[in-house]
Design an enzyme around this catalytic site. Structure first.
Site, short mmCIF file in Angstrom:
data_model
loop_
_atom_site.label_atom_id
_atom_site.label_comp_id
_atom_site.label_asym_id
_atom_site.label_seq_id
_atom_site.Cartn_x
_atom_site.Cartn_y
_atom_site.Cartn_z
N HIS A 18 41.06 -13.67 150.43
CA HIS A 18 40.22 -13.92 149.27
C HIS A 18 41.29 -15.42 148.16
O HIS A 18 40.78 -16.34 148.25
CB HIS A 18 40.23 -12.73 148.24
CG HIS A 18 39.19 -11.82 148.73
ND1 HIS A 18 39.86 -10.76 148.14
CD2 HIS A 18 38.28 -12.13 148.64
CE1 HIS A 18 38.43 -9.68 148.66
NE2 HIS A 18 37.52 -10.39 148.32
N LYS A 42 27.85 -1.55 145.60
CA LYS A 42 29.59 -0.60 146.21
C LYS A 42 30.47 0.21 145.52
O LYS A 42 30.26 -0.06 144.09
CB LYS A 42 30.59 -1.62 146.13
CG LYS A 42 30.22 -2.91 147.53
CD LYS A 42 31.28 -3.96 147.37
CE LYS A 42 31.16 -4.93 148.36
NZ LYS A 42 31.79 -6.60 148.16
N ARG A 91 32.26 -16.39 154.92
CA ARG A 91 33.21 -15.96 156.62
C ARG A 91 32.57 -16.76 157.84
O ARG A 91 32.49 -16.72 159.02
CB ARG A 91 33.50 -14.46 156.43
CG ARG A 91 34.61 -14.53 155.29
CD ARG A 91 34.91 -13.25 155.44
NE ARG A 91 33.73 -11.82 154.89
CZ ARG A 91 32.91 -11.14 154.65
NH1 ARG A 91 34.28 -10.27 154.59
NH2 ARG A 91 32.22 -10.80 154.08
N SER A 129 37.32 -6.55 152.27
CA SER A 129 38.62 -5.77 152.01
C SER A 129 37.85 -4.18 152.39
O SER A 129 38.46 -2.93 152.62
CB SER A 129 37.92 -5.40 150.59
OG SER A 129 38.36 -6.94 149.61
#
Ligand code: PNS
Length: 162
Positions: A18, A42, A91, A129
């Site tokens: 990040h 999430k 990514r 994460s």
């Protein structure tokens, strides 16, 4: 005219991946609002306040970054701070479908706000994460993956909960 962008995410917690995107975005835009939003799919480990504090500590050397949180739609937050752009990191190909979906939805909701993607630095292309939390949970070394305050916070979380 000041160029303002929003860099949204769950940031649960912020990683070097990040930080790479925020740092590079901050070189392009005059002001970046890093905003913690709710991702309904999430279940976060850290509270919004904890995530904000960790982002603040991790971005304290980037003068044109403001850290914030918002309950609601990203485009509504972007409009409230007069941002004309959204920045997201990309990514791998696996990110593409999800990113295309949220970008298209955001464009339907607000066509004047443009989304820009920054390709993640190769060294962080595997980083998320979730994977950091997994490694931290079982006592693995995360020094290369997250800033020191995040490392300490993760240590504390998993020590307290065990
Ligand atoms: O870090 P994440 O979890 O990939 O970030 C996703 C996030 C929080 C940016 C996204 O879920 C979001 O924008 N949430 C706010 C609600 C919203 O605006 N949804 C409409 C776009 S799908």
């Amino acid at each position: 005219m000041t160029s303002i962008a929003v860099c949204p995410g769950s940031f649960d917690p912020i990683t070097y991946g990040h930080l790479d995107i925020i740092t590079r975005g901050a070189k392009v835009f005059d002001q970046i609002y890093v905003v913690v939003l709710n991702n309904s799919s999430k279940k976060p480990l850290f509270s919004v306040e904890e995530r904000i504090e960790l982002i603040r500590e991790s971005t304290k050397d980037i003068p044109n970054v403001v850290v914030d949180s918002f309950q609601g739609l990203l485009v509504d937050y972007a409009k409230s701070v007069k941002a004309s752009a959204i920045i997201r990191g990309l990514r791998a190909v696996s990110d593409f479908e999800y990113e295309m979906q949220i970008t298209s939805m955001n464009r339907v909701l607000e066509e004047d706000i443009e989304t820009f993607f920054i390709m993640t630095n190769n060294q962080y292309s595997f980083l998320s994460s979730s994977i950091v939390k997994e490694v931290a949970k079982y006592g693995g070394n995360i020094s290369e993956l997250v800033p020191a305050p995040v490392k300490n916070a993760l240590k504390e979380k998993y020590t307290v909960s065990e």
